[in-house]
Design a protein around this motif. Structure first.
Motif, PDB file in Angstrom:
ATOM      1  N   GLU A 132       0.821  -1.203   0.000  1.00  0.00           N
ATOM      2  CA  GLU A 132       0.000   0.000   0.000  1.00  0.00           C
ATOM      3  C   GLU A 132       0.862   1.263   0.000  1.00  0.00           C
ATOM      4  O   GLU A 132       0.585   2.231  -0.713  1.00  0.00           O
ATOM      5  CB  GLU A 132      -0.911  -0.009   1.236  1.00  0.00           C
ATOM      6  N   ILE A 133       1.927   1.242   0.795  1.00  0.00           N
ATOM      7  CA  ILE A 133       2.807   2.405   0.860  1.00  0.00           C
ATOM      8  C   ILE A 133       3.558   2.595  -0.441  1.00  0.00           C
ATOM      9  O   ILE A 133       3.770   3.722  -0.899  1.00  0.00           O
ATOM     10  CB  ILE A 133       3.772   2.272   2.057  1.00  0.00           C
ATOM     11  N   PHE A 157       2.351   1.840  -3.311  1.00  0.00           N
ATOM     12  CA  PHE A 157       1.340   2.430  -4.193  1.00  0.00           C
ATOM     13  C   PHE A 157       1.156   3.919  -3.896  1.00  0.00           C
ATOM     14  O   PHE A 157       1.025   4.743  -4.801  1.00  0.00           O
ATOM     15  CB  PHE A 157       0.023   1.665  -4.013  1.00  0.00           C
ATOM     16  N   ILE A 158       1.177   4.264  -2.588  1.00  0.00           N
ATOM     17  CA  ILE A 158       1.041   5.668  -2.190  1.00  0.00           C
ATOM     18  C   ILE A 158       2.198   6.496  -2.725  1.00  0.00           C
ATOM     19  O   ILE A 158       2.024   7.628  -3.184  1.00  0.00           O
ATOM     20  CB  ILE A 158       0.946   5.778  -0.656  1.00  0.00           C
ATOM     21  N   LEU A 159       3.403   5.924  -2.685  1.00  0.00           N
ATOM     22  CA  LEU A 159       4.572   6.638  -3.201  1.00  0.00           C
ATOM     23  C   LEU A 159       4.432   6.908  -4.703  1.00  0.00           C
ATOM     24  O   LEU A 159       4.814   7.974  -5.196  1.00  0.00           O
ATOM     25  CB  LEU A 159       5.846   5.843  -2.926  1.00  0.00           C
ATOM     26  N   ILE A 201       1.568   7.264  -6.254  1.00  0.00           N
ATOM     27  CA  ILE A 201       0.562   8.314  -6.377  1.00  0.00           C
ATOM     28  C   ILE A 201       1.161   9.678  -6.030  1.00  0.00           C
ATOM     29  O   ILE A 201       0.910  10.681  -6.704  1.00  0.00           O
ATOM     30  CB  ILE A 201      -0.647   8.000  -5.461  1.00  0.00           C
ATOM     31  N   LEU A 202       1.962   9.725  -4.949  1.00  0.00           N
ATOM     32  CA  LEU A 202       2.594  10.983  -4.566  1.00  0.00           C
ATOM     33  C   LEU A 202       3.506  11.496  -5.670  1.00  0.00           C
ATOM     34  O   LEU A 202       3.515  12.689  -5.986  1.00  0.00           O
ATOM     35  CB  LEU A 202       3.400  10.789  -3.277  1.00  0.00           C
ATOM     36  N   ALA A 261      10.815   7.959  -0.032  1.00  0.00           N
ATOM     37  CA  ALA A 261       9.776   8.965  -0.269  1.00  0.00           C
ATOM     38  C   ALA A 261      10.353  10.266  -0.824  1.00  0.00           C
ATOM     39  O   ALA A 261       9.894  10.755  -1.871  1.00  0.00           O
ATOM     40  CB  ALA A 261       8.992   9.216   1.015  1.00  0.00           C
TER      41      ALA A 261
END
Length: 372
Positions: free
Chosen positions: A243-244, A246-248, A250-251, A343
């Protein structure tokens, strides 16, 4: 969220590992029920090529007054070089001071639970009584040993699980209380704690000690893996990691789109800066600087809130439910540092890619279009 999850579960995993070490106290532990010749067993274990050091921990079947506790005999020099007890085991002392106390004949360490239960003070005397049965004469022999309470510990790894009532003494102090090997009514356990040489395989050692006739052979690495093999936790951490990631993505994409939209609106501004003498990369660096500012603020807020929340949660759990010797400590797992590195790197990469367009901008064309 990633900071909270990784630091929280990283601390939980470190806590599980410390609990395993608290129970074993060494890389490999072999248990014998009253071996016929402890000296020979110690020599044989030390001779194994994978073993660096060996320490004995023996249970002493003695009655202790004031009641009630169990006596544990060990060699302080051997034990502390193998078990390496951490700071939280001690109260007002450390490993060196505790080893010195035990090395002094007649001095003992007691656990905090027994110290409080028996209303003891430092310097108090304890009486340890042992009985040995003589089959030939059909009689019992009483042995008395007086010892002095010289220090308090919460426990010592490899000597018992949890905050038990224990009295620790050296073999020199407590040897008289040990039953003779021929006494069939007092078969007590002797544990041999072994430190492996760096890089050695524990499997060969475990097979060797079992072949020697050990009742049990336990390995820290094996037990630690079993303790951490929680299917739910592993699945949850795997899901969160995905999930993280995927978030990266998206970011990165989101920041990239924001910067693209910003550059489309500010093309003339950047073109004018370049026309006044700035190079394309100098102009593009302004965009990277803006992205860096956004990234830095987000990093400080995200990391601060995530780590602070994890620390507060662990502190609350520790204060409400921790009753054992091993405390639940806040620790940073490798995933936390990986996330802190990945990140910003992904977001700066997105900014650098967008800045490429500014660096390669056709200044004359942009100003001409602006001027009509």
């Amino acid at each position: 969220f990633g900071m909270f999850v990784f630091s929280f579960y990283g601390s939980q995993q470190a806590y599980s590992g410390r609990n395993v070490w608290d129970g074993l106290g060494a890389d490999v532990v072999a248990t014998w029920s009253a071996p016929s010749n402890e000296t020979m067993t110690l020599t044989n274990l030390t001779a194994l090529p994978e073993i660096e050091r060996v320490a004995r921990v023996a249970q002493i079947g003695a009655e202790i007054r004031p009641c009630c506790a169990s006596a544990i005999a060990l060699d302080p020099t051997e034990y502390f070089s193998v078990a390496h007890p951490e700071w939280f085991y001690f109260e007002g002392t450390g490993p060196e001071q505790s080893a010195s106390i035990l090395a002094t004949p007649g001095n003992v360490l007691v656990t905090r639970s027994y110290f409080d239960q028996a209303f003891l003070e430092i310097g108090d005397r304890l009486i340890l009584t042992s009985w040995a049965y003589d089959e030939v004469n059909q009689s019992g022999t009483e042995t008395l040993v007086n010892v002095t309470v010289a220090g308090v510990v919460k426990g010592l790894p490899g000597t018992g699980y949890g905050p038990q009532s224990l009295v620790f003494g050296s073999f020199e102090t407590l040897e008289m209380l040990r039953p003779p090997a021929a006494d069939p009514f007092r078969i007590l356990n002797t544990r041999f704690l072994m430190a492996l040489r760096p890089g050695e395989d524990w499997t060969a050692v475990k097979n060797a000690v079992l072949a020697m006739g050990a009742t049990h052979g336990d390995v820290f690495q094996e037990q630690k893996v079993l303790a951490l093999e929680n299917p739910f936790q592993r699945a949850f951490i795997g899901f969160i990691s995905m999930e993280i990631a995927f978030i990266l993505v998206i970011l990165t994409a989101g920041l990239g789109l924001i910067l693209v939209a910003a550059t489309l609106e500010r093309d003339v501004e950047f073109a004018a800066i370049t026309a006044r003498g700035s190079s394309g990369w100098q102009t593009a660096s302004l965009l990277v600087g803006e992205a860096f500012s956004i990234m830095l603020i987000g990093l400080l807020v995200g990391a601060g809130v995530g780590l602070g929340s994890a620390f507060a949660t662990l502190s609350l759990i520790s204060s409400l439910g921790s009753t054992g010797v091993v405390p639940l400590l806040f620790e940073l797992s490798p995933q936390v540092f990986l996330l802190l590195a990945v990140a910003p790197a992904t977001m700066l990469l997105a900014a650098a890619l967008v800045s490429w367009r500014i660096a390669r901008m056709n200044v004359a064309r942009v100003l001409k279009l602006r001027g009509g």
